[in-house]
Design a protein around this motif. Structure first.
Motif, PDB file in Angstrom:
ATOM      1  N   HIS A 180      56.880  49.386  34.216  1.00 15.15           N
ATOM      2  CA  HIS A 180      58.074  48.595  34.492  1.00 15.15           C
ATOM      3  C   HIS A 180      57.842  47.087  34.504  1.00 15.15           C
ATOM      4  CE1 HIS A 180      60.076  52.332  35.535  1.00 15.15           C
ATOM      5  NE2 HIS A 180      59.090  52.613  36.360  1.00 15.15           N
ATOM      6  N   VAL A 181      56.589  46.652  34.604  1.00 18.27           N
ATOM      7  CA  VAL A 181      56.287  45.218  34.719  1.00 18.27           C
ATOM      8  C   VAL A 181      55.283  44.821  33.649  1.00 18.27           C
ATOM      9  CG1 VAL A 181      55.449  43.389  36.232  1.00 18.27           C
ATOM     10  CG2 VAL A 181      56.683  45.328  37.211  1.00 18.27           C
ATOM     11  N   ASP A 182      55.524  43.715  32.999  1.00 16.51           N
ATOM     12  CA  ASP A 182      54.643  43.243  31.926  1.00 16.51           C
ATOM     13  C   ASP A 182      53.478  42.441  32.506  1.00 16.51           C
ATOM     14  OD1 ASP A 182      53.572  42.684  29.471  1.00 16.51           O
ATOM     15  OD2 ASP A 182      54.954  41.030  29.033  1.00 16.51           O
ATOM     16  N   LEU A 183      52.468  43.164  33.009  1.00 18.34           N
ATOM     17  CA  LEU A 183      51.257  42.534  33.535  1.00 18.34           C
ATOM     18  C   LEU A 183      50.056  43.053  32.762  1.00 18.34           C
ATOM     19  CD1 LEU A 183      51.639  42.559  37.438  1.00 18.34           C
ATOM     20  CD2 LEU A 183      51.793  40.598  35.914  1.00 18.34           C
ATOM     21  N   LYS A 184      49.085  42.183  32.535  1.00 19.60           N
ATOM     22  CA  LYS A 184      47.878  42.589  31.807  1.00 19.60           C
ATOM     23  C   LYS A 184      46.665  41.902  32.418  1.00 19.60           C
ATOM     24  CE  LYS A 184      50.395  43.038  27.422  1.00 19.60           C
ATOM     25  NZ  LYS A 184      50.539  42.528  26.021  1.00 19.60           N
ATOM     26  N   GLY A 185      45.493  42.441  32.059  1.00 23.33           N
ATOM     27  CA  GLY A 185      44.240  41.785  32.400  1.00 23.33           C
ATOM     28  C   GLY A 185      44.049  41.538  33.878  1.00 23.33           C
ATOM     29  N   GLU A 186      43.619  40.324  34.205  1.00 24.32           N
ATOM     30  CA  GLU A 186      43.302  39.976  35.583  1.00 24.32           C
ATOM     31  C   GLU A 186      44.534  39.993  36.482  1.00 24.32           C
ATOM     32  OE1 GLU A 186      40.323  39.535  37.087  1.00 24.32           O
ATOM     33  OE2 GLU A 186      39.592  40.323  35.165  1.00 24.32           O
ATOM     34  N   ALA A 187      45.690  39.648  35.925  1.00 23.25           N
ATOM     35  CA  ALA A 187      46.927  39.671  36.718  1.00 23.25           C
ATOM     36  C   ALA A 187      47.264  41.098  37.146  1.00 23.25           C
ATOM     37  CB  ALA A 187      48.074  39.070  35.922  1.00 23.25           C
ATOM     38  N   LEU A 188      47.049  42.057  36.243  1.00 24.98           N
ATOM     39  CA  LEU A 188      47.303  43.457  36.561  1.00 24.98           C
ATOM     40  C   LEU A 188      46.315  43.951  37.614  1.00 24.98           C
ATOM     41  CD1 LEU A 188      48.812  46.078  36.002  1.00 24.98           C
ATOM     42  CD2 LEU A 188      47.238  46.500  34.088  1.00 24.98           C
ATOM     43  N   LYS A 189      45.036  43.615  37.452  1.00 27.73           N
ATOM     44  CA  LYS A 189      44.029  44.013  38.429  1.00 27.73           C
ATOM     45  C   LYS A 189      44.326  43.401  39.801  1.00 27.73           C
ATOM     46  CE  LYS A 189      39.051  44.015  39.349  1.00 27.73           C
ATOM     47  NZ  LYS A 189      37.716  43.606  38.858  1.00 27.73           N
ATOM     48  N   ALA A 190      44.747  42.146  39.805  1.00 33.62           N
ATOM     49  CA  ALA A 190      45.067  41.468  41.065  1.00 33.62           C
ATOM     50  C   ALA A 190      46.223  42.155  41.780  1.00 33.62           C
ATOM     51  CB  ALA A 190      45.394  40.005  40.806  1.00 33.62           C
ATOM     52  N   ARG A 191      47.215  42.613  41.008  1.00 34.43           N
ATOM     53  CA  ARG A 191      48.349  43.326  41.611  1.00 34.43           C
ATOM     54  C   ARG A 191      47.892  44.650  42.207  1.00 34.43           C
ATOM     55  NH1 ARG A 191      52.641  43.614  44.726  1.00 34.43           N
ATOM     56  NH2 ARG A 191      54.177  45.163  44.053  1.00 34.43           N
ATOM     57  N   CYS A 192      46.993  45.359  41.537  1.00 33.08           N
ATOM     58  CA  CYS A 192      46.462  46.625  42.063  1.00 33.08           C
ATOM     59  C   CYS A 192      45.722  46.389  43.383  1.00 33.08           C
ATOM     60  CB  CYS A 192      45.522  47.269  41.048  1.00 33.08           C
ATOM     61  SG  CYS A 192      46.332  47.872  39.557  1.00 33.08           S
ATOM     62  N   ILE A 193      44.915  45.356  43.421  1.00 30.47           N
ATOM     63  CA  ILE A 193      44.173  45.027  44.648  1.00 30.47           C
ATOM     64  C   ILE A 193      45.145  44.650  45.761  1.00 30.47           C
ATOM     65  CG2 ILE A 193      42.577  43.359  45.676  1.00 30.47           C
ATOM     66  CD1 ILE A 193      41.125  43.320  42.952  1.00 30.47           C
ATOM     67  N   GLU A 194      46.178  43.882  45.409  1.00 29.45           N
ATOM     68  CA  GLU A 194      47.185  43.492  46.394  1.00 29.45           C
ATOM     69  C   GLU A 194      47.867  44.716  46.998  1.00 29.45           C
ATOM     70  OE1 GLU A 194      51.304  40.819  46.653  1.00 29.45           O
ATOM     71  OE2 GLU A 194      50.518  41.509  44.717  1.00 29.45           O
ATOM     72  N   LEU A 195      48.199  45.697  46.152  1.00 30.15           N
ATOM     73  CA  LEU A 195      48.862  46.914  46.634  1.00 30.15           C
ATOM     74  C   LEU A 195      47.961  47.703  47.577  1.00 30.15           C
ATOM     75  CD1 LEU A 195      50.580  48.068  43.326  1.00 30.15           C
ATOM     76  CD2 LEU A 195      51.762  47.443  45.444  1.00 30.15           C
ATOM     77  N   LEU A 196      46.686  47.814  47.237  1.00 31.73           N
ATOM     78  CA  LEU A 196      45.762  48.534  48.107  1.00 31.73           C
ATOM     79  C   LEU A 196      45.612  47.818  49.446  1.00 31.73           C
ATOM     80  CD1 LEU A 196      42.942  49.829  45.728  1.00 31.73           C
ATOM     81  CD2 LEU A 196      45.035  50.972  46.493  1.00 31.73           C
ATOM     82  N   ARG A 197      45.637  46.517  49.419  1.00 36.33           N
ATOM     83  CA  ARG A 197      45.566  45.772  50.681  1.00 36.33           C
ATOM     84  C   ARG A 197      46.839  45.987  51.503  1.00 36.33           C
ATOM     85  NH1 ARG A 197      42.730  40.717  47.960  1.00 36.33           N
ATOM     86  NH2 ARG A 197      40.558  41.202  48.445  1.00 36.33           N
ATOM     87  N   LEU A 198      47.974  46.044  50.828  1.00 32.85           N
ATOM     88  CA  LEU A 198      49.236  46.269  51.529  1.00 32.85           C
ATOM     89  C   LEU A 198      49.223  47.582  52.310  1.00 32.85           C
ATOM     90  CD1 LEU A 198      52.067  45.154  49.060  1.00 32.85           C
ATOM     91  CD2 LEU A 198      51.617  44.258  51.345  1.00 32.85           C
ATOM     92  N   VAL A 199      48.558  48.602  51.748  1.00 29.50           N
ATOM     93  CA  VAL A 199      48.522  49.905  52.423  1.00 29.50           C
ATOM     94  C   VAL A 199      47.232  50.079  53.226  1.00 29.50           C
ATOM     95  CG1 VAL A 199      50.075  50.973  50.754  1.00 29.50           C
ATOM     96  CG2 VAL A 199      47.615  51.063  50.350  1.00 29.50           C
ATOM     97  N   HIS A 200      46.548  48.966  53.474  1.00 31.63           N
ATOM     98  CA  HIS A 200      45.375  48.938  54.363  1.00 31.63           C
ATOM     99  C   HIS A 200      44.210  49.796  53.870  1.00 31.63           C
ATOM    100  CE1 HIS A 200      48.058  46.757  56.905  1.00 31.63           C
ATOM    101  NE2 HIS A 200      48.770  47.814  57.256  1.00 31.63           N
ATOM    102  N   ILE A 201      43.951  49.755  52.566  1.00 28.26           N
ATOM    103  CA  ILE A 201      42.776  50.413  52.007  1.00 28.26           C
ATOM    104  C   ILE A 201      41.604  49.427  52.096  1.00 28.26           C
ATOM    105  CG2 ILE A 201      41.711  51.350  49.913  1.00 28.26           C
ATOM    106  CD1 ILE A 201      43.770  53.222  50.946  1.00 28.26           C
TER     107      ILE A 201
END
Length: 335
Positions: free
Chosen positions: A122-143
């Motif tokens: 649903h979102v046009d993200l690639k490369g480091e921006a995509l990885k950063a979003r994945c890390i952000e999501l894991l932090r949001l759920v306290h992983i």
């Protein structure tokens, strides 16, 4: 008043069997507003999960179908949208957390790849921006240590961690409505509390609407603003949580609440029980499906299903006995 996110009108869902179609979700009406948590509660076999799958348009093709009704998500009727449009909405505007986190995750894909798929849909993200979003999501759920967890496979993580990752995938695109189907069933008590707290935090942060499917009134008390009680595919009572706890009007709701341990109550004490079981859908007659288990059953209950009546602005019930009691109360007050 908050904006209406979900408006379900007279939803009926049927399942195909060798004996013909059986209506499992029967004339369901439901509203969820922005920032609100609504819980659907009932025993196993009451149609809660099938109702959730109907809202997501994830019914197994050829085996189940929406027979009638509307599912309006911010004005758009999901029940009639073409499949290609539903695919665009699913995950972006409406998302779901399933009962078993281990079965919801792909065992042969890393956590990072699964998160990336959920985002890229649903979102046009690639490369480091995509990885950063994945890390952000894991932090949001306290992983903890999210950079490392992205490379892990689901089988290397605990059930609680997998459930948090499933939640991260569900909120990846900031949905307006999140459906959580028994999100704590397979978890121990401590992890259950953490997952419920996490959902509360995410709702407060994003303003999303939350629809929780559960069989536990403890979850309802902890999480919900309003509660819908379902029995044998039908909504039998709905109200603000405090009203349902203080003054349950349907005998089924009363029975479920009696099964809940209260503060100070001994765990060794024998709880009451609701006699019998939820009737098979093929055995349902024209009357109230709870009649054979009800201590307040009337003759009319076996002949005709009750209509839903409004007891107050925020409290409604479908029960002949409750309607009769309400009429007596009104007469007594008027006199």
């Amino acid at each position: 008043m908050s904006r209406l996110v979900l408006d379900v009108r007279n939803l009926s869902t049927a399942v195909s069997t060798r004996k013909g179609d059986l209506t499992i979700v029967d004339d369901l009406n439901l509203k969820v507003r922005r920032g609100e948590t609504v819980a659907i509660i009932g025993e196993s076999g009451c149609g809660k999960s099938l109702a959730a799958l109907s809202l997501m348009r994830l019914l197994p093709k050829g085996r189940a179908r929406i027979r009638d009704g509307e599912i309006r998500l911010e004005g758009r009727d999901l029940a009639t949208l073409p499949e290609r449009d539903i695919v665009r909405l699913r995950g972006r505007d409406i998302a779901m957390i399933f009962q078993d986190p281990m079965s919801a995750l792909n065992p042969v894909m890393t956590i990072g790849r699964q998160l990336e798929e959920a985002i890229r849909a649903h979102v046009d993200l690639k490369g480091e921006a995509l990885k950063a979003r994945c890390i952000e999501l894991l932090r949001l759920v306290h992983i903890p240590d999210p950079e490392t967890r992205l490379k892990e496979y689901p089988h290397r993580l605990s059930g609680g961690m997998c459930q948090r990752i499933a939640i991260a995938m569900a909120i990846a695109c900031d949905p307006r409505l999140l459906i959580a189907d028994e999100p704590t069933t397979a978890l121990d008590v401590t992890i259950q509390a953490q997952v419920l707290q996490l959902l509360q935090e995410l709702k407060a942060r994003t303003g999303m609407a939350l629809l929780i499917i559960t069989h536990d009134f403890g979850v309802v008390a902890e999480m919900a603003d309003r509660v819908v009680v379902m029995y044998a595919g039908r909504k039998v009572e709905e109200g603000v949580v405090r009203d349902i706890f203080r003054d349950p009007r349907h005998p089924y709701t009363q029975g479920l609440l009696a099964l809940t341990l209260h503060p100070g109550q001994s765990r060794a004490a024998r709880l009451p029980e609701i006699r019998g079981v939820v009737p098979p859908y093929e055995a349902r007659g024209a009357g109230c499906p709870f009649a054979d288990r009800c201590d307040k059953v009337l003759d009319v209950c076996r002949r005709q299903a009750p209509a839903t009546i409004a007891l107050t602005v925020d409290h409604e019930v479908a029960c002949w006995a409750a309607e009769l009691e309400s009429e007596r109360y009104v007469v007594a007050v008027d006199n």
